[in-house]
Enzyme design. Structure first.
Site, mmCIF file in Angstrom:
data_model
loop_
_atom_site.group_PDB
_atom_site.id
_atom_site.type_symbol
_atom_site.label_atom_id
_atom_site.label_comp_id
_atom_site.label_asym_id
_atom_site.label_seq_id
_atom_site.Cartn_x
_atom_site.Cartn_y
_atom_site.Cartn_z
ATOM 1 N N ASP A 91 10.361 14.227 3.352
ATOM 2 C CA ASP A 91 10.978 13.467 2.270
ATOM 3 C C ASP A 91 11.929 14.332 1.455
ATOM 4 O OD1 ASP A 91 10.387 10.872 2.502
ATOM 5 O OD2 ASP A 91 8.999 10.750 0.809
ATOM 6 N N ASP A 104 -4.489 6.099 -0.316
ATOM 7 C CA ASP A 104 -5.484 6.289 0.731
ATOM 8 C C ASP A 104 -6.718 5.404 0.528
ATOM 9 O OD1 ASP A 104 -6.003 7.770 -1.515
ATOM 10 O OD2 ASP A 104 -5.781 9.709 -0.524
#
Ligand SMILES: Nc1ncnc2c1ncn2[C@@H]1O[C@H](COP(=O)(O)OP(=O)(O)OP(=O)(O)O)[C@@H](O)[C@H]1O
Ligand SMILES: [Mg+2]
Lengths: 257, 853
Positions: free
Chosen positions: B316, B460
């Protein structure tokens, strides 16, 4: 008795050195061991600590009709060594003639040796093809083929196998690399090639090239006491343990007699 | 302004404002101030007994009161050194010495007491027949298997009976004697039970604890709420709510960890053509290449058919350096135009571009071992509904607590409880959480829930929740199969936890596990507890300040006699402690939760509150890793809340002493209770302050201690076998059998073994002392680095015996240790305060000096 022939298709790969080192190590582990120098070079006894080339040996004994094994020597490590003995061209021709006519001569001689049942017999040989190596292979329960980490040994791999199938088809054959320099990428690559070609038959303990070996020979000293923490000492120990746990474990002498 | 200050000081009788001793004399010993100037003139004129004494004792400055105290009481007389001691350092050193002395005396006395008690206990035990705890444990487990317990009517009967008796025990009021007997009986039973290993004794301990806690709760709710004044009631209700919160979390925790599953690994089919394709994602944002590199190399070495394993760096940060590295290493490189939804968005983008049947995710600083897939994938073959398998996050570098308190590998760290116990407990209820890294997911279900969740910052856990809602199963294998770097500094640790707390609060708000479809009752409890857990901020602060309301204002927020309160609260705390020590012992030592929580409490209040009221607010921050704290320092900014709380408690303690001896002698019990509570709080806060003292880190790349076989190859062709003491990405610490002197910079080769295959690496000697040798690698090629990683970090057994040398939990020892850390924390605070003052003092002196002229 466990009978091991140490052979190779290429010369100078370290058969005699390996024979002597293994014998010393075996006797350090309190295993009785007899080495037979079945090579006219007659150099094994010097590797085992004799300060001069021995004149007596199995060839003179054969010529004079003495019993096999009479001129064996024992060194301070309690390794017994039967030297080849002094030879000349004529005697060698006679002897080799005899070996050709009687392929099992060595085998029968060895049977007559009175030796403790758990003992090891190591036979050093000249490079293949040779009548001496063939005799040793016929007599052996286990054949150790020594390899150098080079392309020549790789090319000669089939030759060893073929020689053994010709003279002693049922015999177990394992390979040991000697003289490996792991800092060279090429040699490591070759080792990987040997591994994939031979798989489990190649000892997981290649013996490294190590100055400790020539140094021990030059000092008439025992490698294990001169450089106990050298890599080659570690390798040899590993090799022997692997042999005793694997390939040599089913050669139980007591069961065979 | 300055003139005014000077004028004031002169008025006060301090003629040299920059000399601190004058100030002391002025205020602490008004009489001594008069001695200051004129007495000097009389020196030597007539024999002075004081002078003689001063000389004998070694007091240099007769007018310094501190030195007198120091030489009279602290320094041994034969140790007289005639060096001038700066009044300031004496002033600083003295309280430390006194506190140290007092503290060591207290410790001595406490230890003697414990010794005596232990002796007494041993004597008592020697009368009883010896019990083989292991055998009892096995027999208990055996009972569970007997068919007698399988009859449903029997179970229902037992349940009904238990509920009845439970209700009876919880609600029956006792006199103080009855309650004392209750305490003793429960405690005795627990002390016996805790010696027996196994799950059933744990359940019995849990039952005892629940009994004691419920009884306390009932009593507290029905008898102790003061309802007279508004102010008092408000404080009382706050404390009560905080207690109810901990009570709920305690009970939920018991359910969650009732039966840790301890799942084993399953083997894979022998035919590798049946093995599925796996994509390995390594997301990165701003971490340096140095951190990513070993991870990628380790991932490349994962033992899996090479045509079925694809590794991708998801960058990223869109860095060229990374692209080049990916090419060189022969792994995939994926970037995207924006950074939407941070890590979750990054993963989802990569999901669209890849096609493996499974996805394994590793944070860029988590190195997988080569056996990672072989040991985990088996469960996906067995359980076709299994959508996710998580393995522990293991850290080979010390985290902030471990580094700053020096407990690395000795005391289980903060994460140990979660990965050692809670996840195994969750697994039993099919509620294993996804933790973002070191996990494998099945692509189908993951795509079904729309990829990794993007609504919250803990993508998550939220993803796992969504999978569970669809009825998929998850699995947890408690074997460390990957390892990484722990957070470096306290501030980054706090930053990370704020994110977790925020995310959990967000999930609690927008996708609450207690409501909505698809979850089983116990899954709801597991998720609920995980989320509730992060709301401990306010309750923890309440506990840290609750006794102050009495000590400061004499407000009785619990309306009960002190003795009665003690009798009720003690079983509740003791039983909870014993039960938790039995269940959590190897993963969390007693009282450490308090330290871990107190450090964070202040900081997570606001984020959790904001997240609950406005889940979308706030921004996502990435934890920095791989940094280096070059100089020890005290983190003043971070530690402010602890210092404020500690100060409040210290003041409370002093007032409390006044109450004990002068003002409140009619309710000594209450004062004592509040005082002990305050002291306990002070210890915990001290430990928290200790954590803010950032210890220096010596090395750039972390060294992992390990005992691996190594061969050294020297230039002359000789060799030496030795073993590693530690390894890092840049070098090795070696230990030889004999001394060996090697010149620094000498070139050598070192070989390491991966299984049976040897790899040699060029290196240079950087240190050689006695039989120790340090070598540093010499420009390894990328292939050599990969081999090195395989020989070290990625060995299948690299982390398996990590906690073998860990101390076992002894609640009392643990308390003692925390007390010592607390004390050290205050000492460090004091020293740093001194340093700060010295700096200010200097600038002040310079400034005043200029004013004088
Ligand atoms: N592992 C080793 N490291 C270093 N030197 C070695 C090693 N093994 C053998 N050598 C050296 O190589 C040389 C040849 O060894 P050796 O005589 O044992 O080989 P060989 O196979 O018996 O040779 P030949 O074919 O002449 O019988 C010797 O000088 C020996 O010292
Ligand atoms: Mg030879």
């Amino acid at each position: 008795m466990f009978k091991i022939a140490i052979v190779s298709a290429a010369g100078g790969v370290g058969r005699s050195t390996l024979t002597a080192s293994l014998a010393t190590l075996l006797s350090q582990r309190k295993i009785a061991v007899l080495t037979v120098d079945f090579d006219p070079q007659n150099s094994l006894s010097t590797l085992l600590g004799s300060d001069e080339v021995s004149l007596g040996g199995l060839l003179p004994d054969f010529l004079t009709g003495k019993e096999f094994g009479m001129s064996a020597l024992v060194n301070s490590n309690e390794v017994a060594c039967l030297p080849f003995g002094r030879s000349n061209e004529v005697s060698l021709v006679t002897f080799e003639q005899h070996l050709r006519t009687e392929p099992e001569w060595l085998k029968q001689c060895i049977v007559q040796i009175n030796y403790p049942p758990g003992a090891f017999l190591l036979m050093d040989t000249p490079r293949l093809p040779s009548p001496y190596a063939r005799q040793a292979m016929v007599a052996a329960d286990l054949v150790i083929a020594v390899l150098a980490p080079d392309a020549r040994s790789l090319a000669l791999l089939p030759a060893v196998e073929a020689a053994l199938t010709r003279c002693n088809p049922g015999c177990q054959l394992i390979y040991v690399m000697n003289g490996l320099d792991s800092t060279r990428a090429l040699q490591s690559d070759l080792l990987a090639q040997f591994r994939s070609a031979l798989q489990m038959r190649l000892s997981p303990y290649p013996i490294h090239r190590d100055e400790a070996i020539p140094r021990a020979v030059a000092n008439w000293a025992n490698l294990q006491s001169l450089s106990p923490d050298s890599l080659v000492a570690h390798d040899l120990n590993g090799l022997l343990s692997w042999l005793l746990a694997g390939p040599a474990s089913n050669l139980d002498g007591r069961a065979k007699i | 302004m300055r003139h005014f200050l000077l004028w004031v000081t002169r008025r006060l009788g301090v003629f040299r404002p920059n000399q601190s001793s004058l100030w002391l004399k002025r205020f602490w010993l008004p009489k001594a101030g008069e001695l200051a100037e004129p007495a000097r003139l009389e020196l030597g004129s007539r024999p002075d007994p004081l002078a003689w004494l001063a000389k004998e004792l070694g007091v240099i400055d007769r007018y310094s009161v501190w030195q007198w105290v120091l030489y009279l009481f602290i320094y041994p007389p034969d140790n007289v050194t005639h060096t001038k001691i700066a009044s300031k350092s004496t002033f600083l050193a003295l309280p430390i010495q006194i506190i140290g002395l007092l503290f060591s005396m207290l410790v001595r006395i406490a230890l003697a007491g414990v010794q005596a008690l232990r002796w007494f206990w041993q004597r008592l035990l020697s009368f009883l027949p010896a019990v083989n705890n292991e055998a009892v444990g096995r027999r208990l487990e055996g009972w569970l298997e007997t068919p007698t317990f399988r009859k449903p009517w029997l179970i229902w009967l037992l349940v009904l009976c238990s509920i009845f008796f439970f209700w009876l025990v919880v609600t029956t009021p006792f006199t103080w004697l009855g309650q004392l007997l209750f305490l003793v009986c429960l405690w005795g039973a627990a002390l016996f039970m805790r010696r027996i290993p196994g799950n059933l004794p744990a359940l019995i301990l849990i039952t005892l604890s629940v009994l004691a806690s419920c009884r306390y709760g009932w009593w507290r709710l029905t008898q102790t709420i003061p309802l007279d004044s508004g102010w008092e009631t408000f404080l009382a209700i706050s404390l009560l709510l905080a207690e109810i919160y901990t009570w709920i979390v305690l009970l939920l925790g018991y359910v969650q960890n009732a039966w840790p599953l301890k799942r084993q690994t399953l083997s894979l089919p022998a035919d590798t053509s049946l093995w599925p394709t796996v994509d390995v994602f390594i997301p990165t944002y701003n971490e340096p290449l140095k951190v990513l590199e070993p991870t990628v190399l380790a991932a490349k070495g994962i033992d899996w058919p090479s045509d079925k394993l694809n590794i991708y760096i998801l960058d990223d940060g869109r860095r060229d350096e990374f692209r080049r590295f990916a090419e060189e290493a022969g792994v995939g490189y994926i970037i995207r135009p924006d950074n939407l939804h941070a890590k979750a968005g990054n993963l989802n983008h990569a999901l669209k571009l890849t096609h493996g049947e499974y996805v394994a995710i590793f944070d860029c600083d988590h190195l997988p071992t080569s056996s990672f897939l072989q040991l985990t994938m088996g469960w996906f073959f067995k359980d076709k509904r299994c959508a996710m398998l998580q393995t522990p996050h293991h850290f080979f570098s010390p985290d902030t607590f471990e580094r700053n308190l020096g407990t690395f590998r000795r005391v289980p760290n903060e994460g140990a409880l979660f990965y050692g116990l809670v996840q195994d407990g969750n697994d039993f209820w099919n509620a294993t959480f996804f933790c973002g890294s070191c996990a494998v997911l099945r692509r189908g279900p993951l795509e079904e829930v729309g990829g990794v969740a993007v609504e919250t910052v803990t993508e998550d856990a939220h993803t796992a929740l969504k999978l569970h809602r669809l009825g998929y199963t998850t699995a947890y294998i408690n074997i460390p199969l990957a390892a990484g770097l722990a957070t470096e500094s306290l501030s980054s640790h706090i930053g990370q936890r704020i994110r977790w707390a925020r995310g959990m609060a967000q999930i609690f708000r927008i996708d609450n596990p207690f409501i909505g479809k698809g979850l089983s009752f116990f899954q709801r409890i597991c998720y609920g507890n995980a989320m509730l857990h992060f709301f401990y901020g306010i309750p923890r602060l309440i506990f840290l300040t609750a006794p102050l309301t009495y000590l400061y204002f004499e407000v009785h927020i619990i309306s009960a006699a002190a003795a009665m309160l003690a009798l009720y609260v003690l079983p509740h705390m003791l039983q909870a402690n014993l039960a938790n020590s039995h269940i959590q012992g190897p993963h969390r030592h007693s009282f450490w939760a308090e330290v871990y929580e107190s450090v964070l409490a202040w900081y997570i209040i606001l984020p959790t509150a904001v997240a609950v009221f406005n889940p979308g607010a706030g921004k996502f921050n990435v934890t920095a890793k791989g940094g280096l704290i070059e100089k020890s320092f005290f983190d003043w900014t971070i530690s402010k809340p602890y210092i404020v709380l500690a100060t409040l408690n210290i003041v409370g303690l002093s007032i409390g002493l006044g109450r004990l001896f002068f003002w409140n002698t009619f309710e000594t019990g209450t004062v004592l209770l509040n005082l002990s509570w305050t002291i306990y709080n002070l210890l915990i806060l001290g430990a928290a302050i200790g954590v803010a003292t950032e210890a220096r880190q010596v090395r750039v790349s972390h060294r992992v201690s390990a005992n691996l076989l190594v061969a050294l190859h020297f230039k002359d062709g000789s060799t030496k076998m030795c073993r590693t003491e530690d390894y890092s990405m840049t070098g090795l610490g070696l230990m030889l059998d004999q001394e060996l002197k090697l010149p620094v910079k000498e070139r050598v080769w070192v070989s390491l073994w991966n299984d049976e295959v040897e790899f040699a690496f060029p290196a240079r000697v950087i240190a050689s002392h006695g039989n120790k040798l340090g070598v540093q690698f010499d420009n390894l090629s990328i292939e050599q680095e990969a081999n090195f990683v395989q020989c070290t970090f990625a060995r299948p057994d690299a982390w398996s015996n990590w906690s073998d040398e860990q101390d076992v939990d002894h609640p009392l020892n643990s308390l003692k240790e925390i007390a010592i850390f607390g004390f050290k924390g205050y000492r460090s605070l004091w020293r740093n305060l001194g340093k700060g003052f010295a700096r200010q003092h200097q600038s002040l002196r310079g400034w005043l000096g200029r004013q004088m002229i």
